[in-house]
Design a protein around this motif. Structure first.
Motif, PDB file in Angstrom:
ATOM      1  N   HIS A 190       4.430 -10.729 -11.182  1.00 49.39           N
ATOM      2  CA  HIS A 190       3.420  -9.827 -10.615  1.00 49.39           C
ATOM      3  C   HIS A 190       2.000 -10.328 -10.866  1.00 49.39           C
ATOM      4  O   HIS A 190       1.040  -9.675 -10.441  1.00 49.39           O
ATOM      5  CB  HIS A 190       3.587  -8.430 -11.215  1.00 49.39           C
ATOM      6  CG  HIS A 190       4.969  -7.889 -11.106  1.00 49.39           C
ATOM      7  ND1 HIS A 190       5.520  -7.475  -9.911  1.00 49.39           N
ATOM      8  CD2 HIS A 190       5.948  -7.739 -12.048  1.00 49.39           C
ATOM      9  CE1 HIS A 190       6.764  -7.066 -10.115  1.00 49.39           C
ATOM     10  NE2 HIS A 190       7.052  -7.225 -11.391  1.00 49.39           N
ATOM     11  N   LEU A 219      -0.868  -8.726  -8.265  1.00 53.17           N
ATOM     12  CA  LEU A 219      -1.630  -7.611  -8.811  1.00 53.17           C
ATOM     13  C   LEU A 219      -3.063  -8.007  -9.124  1.00 53.17           C
ATOM     14  O   LEU A 219      -3.977  -7.191  -8.982  1.00 53.17           O
ATOM     15  CB  LEU A 219      -0.945  -7.043 -10.054  1.00 53.17           C
ATOM     16  CG  LEU A 219       0.338  -6.242  -9.804  1.00 53.17           C
ATOM     17  CD1 LEU A 219       0.766  -5.522 -11.071  1.00 53.17           C
ATOM     18  CD2 LEU A 219       0.179  -5.249  -8.662  1.00 53.17           C
ATOM     19  N   VAL A 231      -1.832   0.699 -10.329  1.00 52.36           N
ATOM     20  CA  VAL A 231      -3.128   0.035 -10.485  1.00 52.36           C
ATOM     21  C   VAL A 231      -4.239   0.983 -10.047  1.00 52.36           C
ATOM     22  O   VAL A 231      -5.247   1.168 -10.746  1.00 52.36           O
ATOM     23  CB  VAL A 231      -3.178  -1.276  -9.680  1.00 52.36           C
ATOM     24  CG1 VAL A 231      -4.549  -1.929  -9.800  1.00 52.36           C
ATOM     25  CG2 VAL A 231      -2.089  -2.241 -10.156  1.00 52.36           C
ATOM     26  N   VAL A 243      -7.567  -6.652 -14.488  1.00 48.16           N
ATOM     27  CA  VAL A 243      -6.151  -6.421 -14.181  1.00 48.16           C
ATOM     28  C   VAL A 243      -5.322  -7.612 -14.608  1.00 48.16           C
ATOM     29  O   VAL A 243      -5.670  -8.767 -14.339  1.00 48.16           O
ATOM     30  CB  VAL A 243      -5.950  -6.151 -12.666  1.00 48.16           C
ATOM     31  CG1 VAL A 243      -4.483  -6.249 -12.286  1.00 48.16           C
ATOM     32  CG2 VAL A 243      -6.494  -4.777 -12.308  1.00 48.16           C
ATOM     33  N   TYR A 294      -4.722  -7.781  -5.770  1.00 42.87           N
ATOM     34  CA  TYR A 294      -4.903  -6.377  -5.391  1.00 42.87           C
ATOM     35  C   TYR A 294      -6.024  -5.744  -6.208  1.00 42.87           C
ATOM     36  O   TYR A 294      -6.884  -5.032  -5.679  1.00 42.87           O
ATOM     37  CB  TYR A 294      -3.589  -5.621  -5.605  1.00 42.87           C
ATOM     38  CG  TYR A 294      -3.625  -4.165  -5.219  1.00 42.87           C
ATOM     39  CD1 TYR A 294      -3.703  -3.781  -3.888  1.00 42.87           C
ATOM     40  CD2 TYR A 294      -3.572  -3.175  -6.195  1.00 42.87           C
ATOM     41  CE1 TYR A 294      -3.724  -2.438  -3.534  1.00 42.87           C
ATOM     42  CE2 TYR A 294      -3.599  -1.833  -5.851  1.00 42.87           C
ATOM     43  CZ  TYR A 294      -3.679  -1.472  -4.521  1.00 42.87           C
ATOM     44  OH  TYR A 294      -3.711  -0.138  -4.169  1.00 42.87           O
ATOM     45  N   PRO A 303       4.615  -2.291 -12.605  1.00 47.03           N
ATOM     46  CA  PRO A 303       3.744  -3.163 -11.801  1.00 47.03           C
ATOM     47  C   PRO A 303       3.635  -2.736 -10.348  1.00 47.03           C
ATOM     48  O   PRO A 303       3.866  -3.525  -9.424  1.00 47.03           O
ATOM     49  CB  PRO A 303       4.432  -4.517 -11.923  1.00 47.03           C
ATOM     50  CG  PRO A 303       5.895  -4.164 -11.981  1.00 47.03           C
ATOM     51  CD  PRO A 303       5.968  -2.882 -12.778  1.00 47.03           C
ATOM     52  N   ASP A 304       3.291  -1.479 -10.127  1.00 47.42           N
ATOM     53  CA  ASP A 304       3.202  -0.953  -8.772  1.00 47.42           C
ATOM     54  C   ASP A 304       1.744  -0.801  -8.369  1.00 47.42           C
ATOM     55  O   ASP A 304       0.917  -0.345  -9.168  1.00 47.42           O
ATOM     56  CB  ASP A 304       3.892   0.409  -8.688  1.00 47.42           C
ATOM     57  CG  ASP A 304       5.325   0.358  -9.182  1.00 47.42           C
ATOM     58  OD1 ASP A 304       6.104  -0.400  -8.581  1.00 47.42           O
ATOM     59  OD2 ASP A 304       5.650   1.045 -10.168  1.00 47.42           O
ATOM     60  N   PRO A 305       1.394  -1.140  -7.130  1.00 50.13           N
ATOM     61  CA  PRO A 305       0.006  -0.964  -6.683  1.00 50.13           C
ATOM     62  C   PRO A 305      -0.517   0.450  -6.893  1.00 50.13           C
ATOM     63  O   PRO A 305      -1.686   0.638  -7.236  1.00 50.13           O
ATOM     64  CB  PRO A 305       0.072  -1.342  -5.204  1.00 50.13           C
ATOM     65  CG  PRO A 305       1.200  -2.318  -5.113  1.00 50.13           C
ATOM     66  CD  PRO A 305       2.219  -1.824  -6.104  1.00 50.13           C
ATOM     67  N   GLY A 342      -1.241  -8.700 -14.375  1.00 52.52           N
ATOM     68  CA  GLY A 342       0.128  -8.458 -13.943  1.00 52.52           C
ATOM     69  C   GLY A 342       1.059  -9.410 -14.667  1.00 52.52           C
ATOM     70  O   GLY A 342       0.851 -10.621 -14.670  1.00 52.52           O
TER      71      GLY A 342
END
Length: 309
Positions: free
Chosen positions: A237, A241, A212, A231, A244, A207-209, A233
């Protein structure tokens, strides 16, 4: 800015168990009530699973689906999306039985086999409401969700071509995007289609930007303008997310299938609470919320009048 964002709400799923939250909808009446409220809050698409109303375990019984599908359809204009993933414990035949019966506008389709585990959650719970829950959660440590290329082809042919159903293509890792591309290249999937990129499930992409952005870049390279991006998350998250992703051009998915919480340490009492929260965030970003009919137009769906419930 000013574009239309599709909100999908995944109402109950097959991941969380009754012990984890008293607010998880389990009975057909509870699923219908929460789905309708989520649609009223702004969800254009309702992603639906069924549960055994006695003990809350995931179920693929078409009879249970028919106890809430007509009620939801009668009360909302939302796009109804029925799982073809079911749970890791179900056979492909069991998983396909509800959508083949209902012939919905949409169904989910996992784009590959994978390790799919929530077993660390079992260590946090000492007292379980039902006997099935602990071995179910612990057992995911040694469970594989199966969707081979042949399985996916069968779903595309029987449910897609046979029923006019389109798909929420669930991509848990970058390889799933390439799996999807192979079916597009073979002519089995035609645009427009919805890609649901999923972050934070143990066994899938993290779950890291940066992840994405990487999934978005990869999808753009493979599919150009032929798809709608969304998206999801998992767990804590969910909201960060989704926000984002929305800033980057994504649609979003929330719901108690994906996270039981509304904020840090605060259980969501309903799916609609999560829908209302992400809607507020999107509108603060000057983004507009897509209606169900706008979602239908964006995704090329057959319409609610063409389903079998």
């Amino acid at each position: 800015m000013g574009r239309k964002v599709i909100i999908t709400c995944a109402v109950t799923g097959a991941i969380h168990t009754p012990t984890m939250s008293p607010h998880l909808p389990l009975t057909p009446a509870q699923i219908a009530e929460q789905a309708i409220e989520a649609a009223e809050a702004g969800a254009a698409i309702l992603h639906l699973h069924a549960r055994d109303p006695v003990d809350g375990r995931p179920s693929a019984d078409p009879v249970l689906f028919m106890q809430f599908l007509p009620q939801i359809k009668a009360a909302t204009n939302a796009v109804i999306n029925i799982t073809s993933g079911g749970s890791t414990k179900m056979t492909l035949e069991e998983r396909l039985a509800p959508p083949l019966m209902a012939k919905p506008e949409m169904a989910s389709l996992n784009m590959g086999s994978m390790n799919f585990s929530i077993h660390p959650a079992a260590k946090k719970i000492k007292n379980w409401v039902h006997e099935w829950e602990k071995p179910y959660v612990e057992g995911t440590e040694d469970t594989i969700f199966r969707n081979t290329f042949r399985d996916i082809s069968r779903i595309l042919q029987e449910l897609g071509e046979g029923c006019g159903t389109k798909f929420e293509f669930e991509c848990y890792d970058v390889g799933h995007l390439y799996n999807l591309a192979s079916f597009v290249d073979a002519g089995l999937i035609k645009p427009p289609f919805l890609i649901q990129t999923i972050f934070g499930i143990l066994g899938g992409i993290g779950p890291d930007p940066d992840n994405v952005a990487f999934m978005r870049q990869t999808a753009n390279r493979l599919f150009g303008n032929d798809y709608q991006w969304s998206v999801l998350g998992a767990g804590r998250h969910q909201m960060p997310l989704a926000t984002y992703g929305a800033i980057m051009g994504a649609n979003v998915r929330v719901g108690l299938e994906d996270s039981l919480f509304l904020g840090r340490g605060e259980l969501a009492k309903t799916n609609a609470e999560q829908v209302r929260k992400i809607r507020r965030i999107l509108e603060e970003l000057s983004l507009q919320i897509a209606t169900p009919d706008e979602a239908r137009a964006l995704l090329g769906l057959k319409g609610a009048q063409a389903v079998a419930f």
